[in-house]
Design an enzyme around this catalytic site. Structure first.
Site, PDB file in Angstrom:
ATOM      1  N   LYS A 112      34.313  -7.902 -10.828  1.00  0.00           N
ATOM      2  CA  LYS A 112      34.080  -8.335 -12.205  1.00  0.00           C
ATOM      3  C   LYS A 112      34.956  -9.541 -12.492  1.00  0.00           C
ATOM      4  O   LYS A 112      36.008  -9.720 -11.870  1.00  0.00           O
ATOM      5  CB  LYS A 112      34.444  -7.220 -13.184  1.00  0.00           C
TER       6      LYS A 112
HETATM    7  N1  GLU Z   1      27.176  -7.316 -16.027  1.00  0.00           N
HETATM    8  C1  GLU Z   1      26.183  -6.369 -15.642  1.00  0.00           C
HETATM    9  C2  GLU Z   1      26.802  -4.997 -15.446  1.00  0.00           C
HETATM   10  O1  GLU Z   1      27.827  -4.699 -16.011  1.00  0.00           O
HETATM   11  C3  GLU Z   1      25.349  -6.836 -14.456  1.00  0.00           C
HETATM   12  C4  GLU Z   1      26.103  -7.038 -13.195  1.00  0.00           C
HETATM   13  C5  GLU Z   1      25.258  -7.685 -12.079  1.00  0.00           C
HETATM   14  O2  GLU Z   1      24.065  -7.844 -12.236  1.00  0.00           O
HETATM   15  O3  GLU Z   1      25.878  -8.009 -11.064  1.00  0.00           O
HETATM   16  O4  GLU Z   1      26.249  -4.152 -14.793  1.00  0.00           O
END
Ligand code: GLU
Length: 422
Positions: A112
């Site tokens: 993240k």
């Molecule tokens: N930000 C989204 C989540 O928390 C998508 C993450 C992604 O597609 O890599 O799942």
């Protein structure tokens, strides 16, 4: 961390993520060495970087990229822009991505990113400059085989196009697979924009089916009217459900006779908020969680359902489209009160699942129809719901613990099979 929730004590969500893991590790009887490995992030990068503002001044921003675990594949997870971003928050979100990808069984680890910024206070050009420089700063970590960012809170397809372009400029050729959630014209996938909400609706259909019911006629409250919340409203209305209240960061609106999601969306586009929508009562972002309804969809930020308001949640089911909206104390209260929680790592996994499809399409330069994407998404979400529900019944645990047990067991197995290097 400052919270939008005035009544919450805003527990540190990294401590929350670790305690959720500890609970599942106990249930799985995981050995101590494996616990020590999985309890901490593998890599963390913090960067402070300058951006030239429109008035010619230079502002310094701070951002993070954290990879929690890459045993099952490259790191995967979004990048958020928010004034309350902290390293601990990014750690928690990265760990949740590891479990989320394992829960739906896609071949990724968890990562993240976040930048401490309120992008609403920046011009588009300043946001582009910030995005390009942040991409440059984290480029030692990211790459289509290493770590693949995606949209999250306050980032979108345009942000992803800038990340893809910046990374590609560094390498001298176009590398679409470095990021997902891109616009269709630069290697994005059909269905990605709707995927988080569509996946959440598939899990709600799974819940309804397990009770021999349908969503037709059920009442819905949605906190958060961004990508996940607004599209969930539309898709749930298509299932025959009645959307009685929605909110965004400025406040909420309530109409027990039902809101038309398309018209509310139009109002928000015009006025920047759902607040003021004609014919509806106003409700604040906290009170909305306690309204009478069948389905409550928290689709905003962490720490929204806490021990303070959980006793007053009236919904039959909570579908966590947001990451981390429910604290562990609130989880206990909801469970004791018979409220069924579809946990974030299952409920909102549709987004990363279609990100996976996008990445596969980019790597093959072969693009699928929307029908194939939505069918494949349904297959993955239905299988994951069934695996988690089954685990919950067999071990007589709540759905969050069950989802963690499914996910942690998969990551632990991969880690054991690979062994320790050197
Ligand atoms: N930000 C989204 C989540 O928390 C998508 C993450 C992604 O597609 O890599 O799942």
């Amino acid at each position: 961390m400052a919270s939008q929730n005035p009544v919450a004590e805003a527990p540190n969500i990294w401590a929350v993520a670790q305690s959720q893991f500890d609970h599942a590790a106990d249930k799985l009887d995981l050995d101590d060495d494996m616990r020590r490995v999985l309890r901490v992030p593998q890599r963390e990068l913090t960067v402070n970087f300058p951006v030239t503002m429109d008035d010619g001044s230079v502002a310094i921003f701070t951002g993070h990229r954290v990879q929690h675990n890459v045993s099952r594949g490259p790191g995967k997870g979004g990048i958020r822009y928010h004034q309350d971003v902290t390293l601990d928050e990014v750690r928690a979100l990265a760990m949740w991505m590891t479990w989320k990808c394992a829960c739906v069984n896609i071949p990724y680890g968890g990562a993240k990113g976040g930048v401490v910024v309120d992008p609403k206070k920046l011009s588009i050009r300043e946001v582009e400059g910030l995005t390009r420089r942040f991409t440059t700063e984290i480029s030692p970590l990211i790459g289509p085989e290493r770590d693949i960012p995606a949209p999250d809170v306050n980032t979108n397809a345009q942000t992803m196009a800038w990340i893809m372009d910046t990374y590609s400029m560094h390498h001298g050729y176009t590398i679409p697979g470095v990021v997902t959630g891109k616009p269709i014209s630069v290697g994005g996938s059909l269905g990605r924009n709707e995927a988080t909400a569509r996946g959440a609706v598939f899990t709600l259909l799974g819940w309804a089916k397990a009770q021999n019911r349908s969503l037709d006629g059920m009442t819905v409250v949605i906190q958060g009217f961004g990508n996940a919340g607004s599209i969930a409203a539309t898709l749930l209305a298509e299932e025959g459900a009645r959307i009685v209240a929605v909110s965004d960061s400025s406040g909420g609106i309530h109409d027990p006779s039902g809101l038309d999601p398309a018209r509310v969306g139009g109002w928000k586009r015009e006025h920047g908020t759902v607040v003021g929508y004609p014919g509806a009562d106003s409700v604040d972002n906290q009170d909305i969680l306690e309204l009478p309804c069948d389905i409550l969809v928290p689709a905003a930020l962490e720490n929204q359902i806490t021990r303070h308001n959980a006793p007053r949640v009236q919904a039959k089911v909570v579908a966590e489209a947001a990451n981390g909206p429910t604290t562990p104390e609130a989880d206990h209260i909801l469970y004791d009160n018979g409220v069924f929680v579809i946990p974030d790592i299952l409920c909102n996994a549709g987004g990363v699942t279609v990100s996976y499809f996008e990445w596969v399409q980019d790597m093959q330069s072969f693009f699928w129809t929307e029908e194939r994407i939505n069918e494949s998404l349904k297959g993955i979400m239905d299988r994951a719901f069934a695996a988690v529900h089954d685990m919950g019944q067999r071990h007589e645990v709540d759905m969050r613990t069950a989802a963690y047990m499914v996910a942690v067991a998969r990551v632990a197995e991969a880690t054991t099979l690979r062994g320790l290097y050197p």
